[in-house]
Design an enzyme around this catalytic site. Sequence first.
Site, PDB file in Angstrom:
ATOM      1  N   TYR A  37      -8.230  -0.786   3.424  1.00 34.30           N
ATOM      2  CA  TYR A  37      -8.406   0.085   4.591  1.00 34.30           C
ATOM      3  C   TYR A  37      -8.710   1.481   4.080  1.00 34.30           C
ATOM      4  CZ  TYR A  37      -7.203   2.701   8.869  1.00 34.30           C
ATOM      5  OH  TYR A  37      -7.221   3.532   9.961  1.00 34.30           O
TER       6      TYR A  37
ATOM      7  N   LYS B   9      -2.519  12.191   2.428  1.00 30.56           N
ATOM      8  CA  LYS B   9      -1.076  11.941   2.428  1.00 30.56           C
ATOM      9  C   LYS B   9      -0.291  12.950   1.585  1.00 30.56           C
ATOM     10  CE  LYS B   9      -1.903   7.069   3.427  1.00 30.56           C
ATOM     11  NZ  LYS B   9      -1.322   6.793   4.743  1.00 30.56           N
TER      12      LYS B   9
ATOM     13  N   ASP C   4     -10.465   5.174  -3.629  1.00 32.91           N
ATOM     14  CA  ASP C   4      -9.772   5.729  -2.468  1.00 32.91           C
ATOM     15  C   ASP C   4      -8.288   5.844  -2.845  1.00 32.91           C
ATOM     16  OD1 ASP C   4      -9.289   4.725   1.028  1.00 32.91           O
ATOM     17  OD2 ASP C   4      -8.497   6.368  -0.179  1.00 32.91           O
TER      18      ASP C   4
END
Length: 430
Positions: free
Chosen positions: A144, A267, A239
């Site tokens: 994702y 994050k 990623d």
Amino acid sequence: MLTTKSQDLFQKAQKIIPGGVNSPVRAFKAVGGNPIFIKSAKGAYIYDEDDNAYIELINSWGPMLLGHAHPKIENAVRNALEHSFSYGAPTRREVEMAEMIIKMVPSIEKVRMVNSGTEATMSAIRAARGFTNRSKILKFEGCYHGHADSFLIAAGSGMATMGIPDSLGVTKGVAQDTLTAPYNDLATVEMLISANKEEIACIILEPVVGNMGCVAPAQGFLKGLREICTREKIVLIFDEVMTGFRLARGGAQELYGITPDMTTLGKIIGGGLPVGAYGGKAEIMDNLAPVGKVYQAGTLSGNPLAMAAGLAMLHEINDNPQIYKQLDDICLQITEGIAEGCDDLGINYKINRVGSMFTLFFTDMEVTNFETAKTSDLAFFGKYFQAMLKRGVYLAPSQFESMFISTAISEENIKQIIKANKESLEEILG
Ligand code: KE4
């Protein structure tokens, strides 16, 4: 546990917010029951509206590496507050943040700040397409990369939980430019490259997956992708929105010693405030406006408060490299304790762990990709989640997510988690 205030809020929320939540996975759809509404958090704990306390194993889906309300991060934001909130103009902190990122992630020669992981990944593939003048991207099933159209093909995380193989609203035109392969499958990558010669701009992956549950790269997988991308002049994008600054100061690329062409971050980089970043080789990044012709922009990019929080986080990490051994030790103790409980009760399970990320899968198959992750007993996971929640342990509300450990978790907390695990499994088995 009384959760009436959360239930009342959820009833109200569902009337005015789609599904009552601002991000699907929060709705507990995959585990049943109503979500708890959080009122505050401190250290290893979150507290719901009914003042129940939970030991945190999500940590805001990764950002709270040092636990909630870390004093140095709080103070940095408090100090920044005295100078107002946002200017929409360049600031000293953005230069300092770029310097820190480049120092900690040496593969990044130039970096652009954005406001989320999705912005980072969608911008990175645009930069790769602009640099290569190619249209297609290759991603991996179960990975994702946020909710940009190009990624909502065989995606993981909430998409997997929702059972939506491809999101509505994503056009065929977009989907045709996204190729997918099973994670850890270099042969399929080679086959797709042969079938799309000189059409693939980039390969994007989670170098350690969190979004199908935690899955590690097989021996040689990352090295193989690096060699393929170099040979085919394809941009290799790691990623690291989840793994960046979590698995090592320099993220998964430091841990595995593989250098991508571009990296996306999120994050942890914001210390809990909205921050994303993408960067890589200067020859790629210099295609971005206002230097080059790849456009990307953002009103709140490099926001002063978010930069203050992120800088405090990165300085704390950079100055205390021993935290990675601490995180590893905590996570190892937790997973060993959970495994012992499962073994004692004859449970079918697999635990995948990399550093301070782990997932407990209820399957007897080795979980190495999305197909094997989906052999997990989702109904059993739902019961386990609820049993742990009522014992004050807050897990990710989906089998297809990773847990995230913080340095705030104490020896006592570890004992509590292991005890709750055993009691939960005994309760389910009856
Ligand atoms: P955001 O746009 O949610 O900040 O980041 C998207 C993203 C990109 N890349 C990776 C590897 C990610 O894990 C994410 C977001 N992660 C999910 C958790 N699986 C966020 C939780 C949510 O969607 O609410």
